[in-house]
Design a protein around this motif. Structure first.
Motif, mmCIF file in Angstrom:
data_model
loop_
_atom_site.group_PDB
_atom_site.id
_atom_site.type_symbol
_atom_site.label_atom_id
_atom_site.label_comp_id
_atom_site.label_asym_id
_atom_site.label_seq_id
_atom_site.Cartn_x
_atom_site.Cartn_y
_atom_site.Cartn_z
ATOM 1 N N LEU A 104 59.901 72.004 28.141
ATOM 2 C CA LEU A 104 60.306 72.236 26.753
ATOM 3 C C LEU A 104 59.091 72.708 25.963
ATOM 4 C CD1 LEU A 104 62.661 72.024 24.749
ATOM 5 C CD2 LEU A 104 61.924 69.689 24.258
ATOM 6 N N THR A 105 59.213 73.846 25.308
ATOM 7 C CA THR A 105 58.113 74.432 24.549
ATOM 8 C C THR A 105 58.567 74.697 23.115
ATOM 9 O OG1 THR A 105 58.686 76.743 25.046
ATOM 10 C CG2 THR A 105 57.333 75.556 26.664
ATOM 11 N N ASP A 106 57.635 75.179 22.290
ATOM 12 C CA ASP A 106 57.989 75.553 20.924
ATOM 13 C C ASP A 106 58.988 76.698 20.901
ATOM 14 O OD1 ASP A 106 56.298 73.639 19.934
ATOM 15 O OD2 ASP A 106 54.622 75.003 19.626
ATOM 16 N N GLN A 107 58.962 77.530 21.938
ATOM 17 C CA GLN A 107 59.882 78.658 22.014
ATOM 18 C C GLN A 107 61.288 78.209 22.388
ATOM 19 O OE1 GLN A 107 59.881 83.099 24.100
ATOM 20 N NE2 GLN A 107 58.800 81.438 25.086
ATOM 21 N N GLY A 108 61.371 77.207 23.239
ATOM 22 C CA GLY A 108 62.658 76.701 23.700
ATOM 23 C C GLY A 108 62.501 76.039 25.057
ATOM 24 N N LEU A 109 63.619 75.912 25.783
ATOM 25 C CA LEU A 109 63.595 75.305 27.111
ATOM 26 C C LEU A 109 63.400 76.406 28.150
ATOM 27 C CD1 LEU A 109 63.948 72.581 28.612
ATOM 28 C CD2 LEU A 109 66.345 73.227 28.954
ATOM 29 N N VAL A 110 62.336 76.291 28.938
ATOM 30 C CA VAL A 110 62.002 77.311 29.935
ATOM 31 C C VAL A 110 62.461 76.829 31.311
ATOM 32 C CG1 VAL A 110 60.154 78.657 31.004
ATOM 33 C CG2 VAL A 110 60.011 78.032 28.582
ATOM 34 N N LEU A 111 63.397 77.585 31.922
ATOM 35 C CA LEU A 111 63.835 77.319 33.286
ATOM 36 C C LEU A 111 63.091 78.288 34.196
ATOM 37 C CD1 LEU A 111 67.706 77.151 32.668
ATOM 38 C CD2 LEU A 111 65.978 75.401 32.238
ATOM 39 N N GLU A 112 62.215 77.781 35.012
ATOM 40 C CA GLU A 112 61.386 78.635 35.873
ATOM 41 C C GLU A 112 61.866 78.543 37.308
ATOM 42 O OE1 GLU A 112 56.993 78.232 37.585
ATOM 43 O OE2 GLU A 112 57.005 78.543 35.416
#
Length: 271
Positions: A143-151
């Motif tokens: 979870l980042t300031d940009q949003g939820l990152v699914l890698e």
């Protein structure tokens, strides 16, 4: 007669009146000491804010918080309010969110809670994972300031793409998360990364490769049931921002789906 007059002459005694706290009083010293102490505390605060991380500052704030906090959720206390807020819909300003947003006792927004729930569902933190355990090792979520990152990333012997087409592994990874993504109103961003080329060439191929892969994912998601209107950004990053120490590592071949924080019209706009 002269001696008699000398004995009867009046004696005048002059006494100097001393006013306490006057020009030479010490009251100003106390006020000055308080001022210097306050300034020292202020500069110490400024130094601490600059020399600590967000996590450390939160720890300091928690240390000085009261045992029973007045918050929208129970603080576990046994006081008159049982640790609950007097207002059921209390809200606070959360820094970095651009305004006022409803928060819980930990200072997170409702959207943070939704994204955190999606992260838990994908990674199986609360039980079964949305993704099969055999391929879950190809996934990280943050979870980042940009949003939820699914890698989604490749591993030696398990690529995500072959001959400019997604492998069954890549399709399975996408198919596992599309149902959950479809239930959210958030827009999505697609970002592709690649490992470095073993030889330096005049025209590096990692740029067109990552751009092509990002576009392949853009076309694949609607095939799996996700509205194409949800996708607002498609980017190829070449071999920039590697996550493995070895730039040639297969681990650097990855696709990131970013569930962006809500800055778009409501869910009905995607239909």
């Amino acid at each position: 007669m002269a001696g008699k007059d000398d004995n009867t002459r009046p004696i005048i005694i002059k006494r100097k009146k001393i006013i306490a706290g006057g020009h030479h009083g010490g009251a100003w010293k106390v006020a000055y000491a308080d001022f210097v102490t306050a300034m020292m505390a202020f500069f110490m605060l400024m130094w601490l804010l600059n020399a600590t991380t967000d996590k450390q500052r939160k720890g300091l704030a928690d240390y000085f918080s009261p045992t029973i906090a007045f918050s929208p959720t129970s603080g576990g206390g046994d006081g008159a309010l049982g640790g609950r807020s007097m207002s059921a819909d209390a809200s606070r300003i959360q820094m970095g969110r651009g305004g006022i947003a409803p928060t819980n006792a930990n200072g997170t927004t409702e959207e943070d809670a939704t994204l955190a729930a999606l992260e838990a569902a994908i990674m199986g933190k609360g039980g079964d994972s949305l993704i099969d355990k055999d391929i879950l090792r190809h996934v990280t979520v943050r979870l980042t300031d940009q949003g939820l990152v699914l890698e989604f990333f490749a591993l030696p012997g398990s690529p995500l793409f072959t001959n400019d087409a997604p492998t069954p592994l890549m399709r399975d990874l996408l198919a596992s998360v599309v149902p959950e993504l479809s239930d959210l109103p958030n827009a999505l961003a697609i970002e592709a990364f690649a490992a470095s080329e073993p030889l330096v060439t005049r025209d590096p191929q990692v740029w067109p490769v990552t751009q092509q892969r990002a576009d392949i994912i853009r076309r694949t998601l609607p095939e799996l049931g996700l509205s194409s209107r949800r996708i607002v950004r498609v980017t190829g990053h070449a071999d920039h921002r590697p996550v493995a120490a070895n730039p040639l590592s297969a681990r650097n071949d990855r696709i990131e789906l970013v569930v962006l924080r809500t800055t778009v019209p409501p869910r009905e706009a995607w239909r």
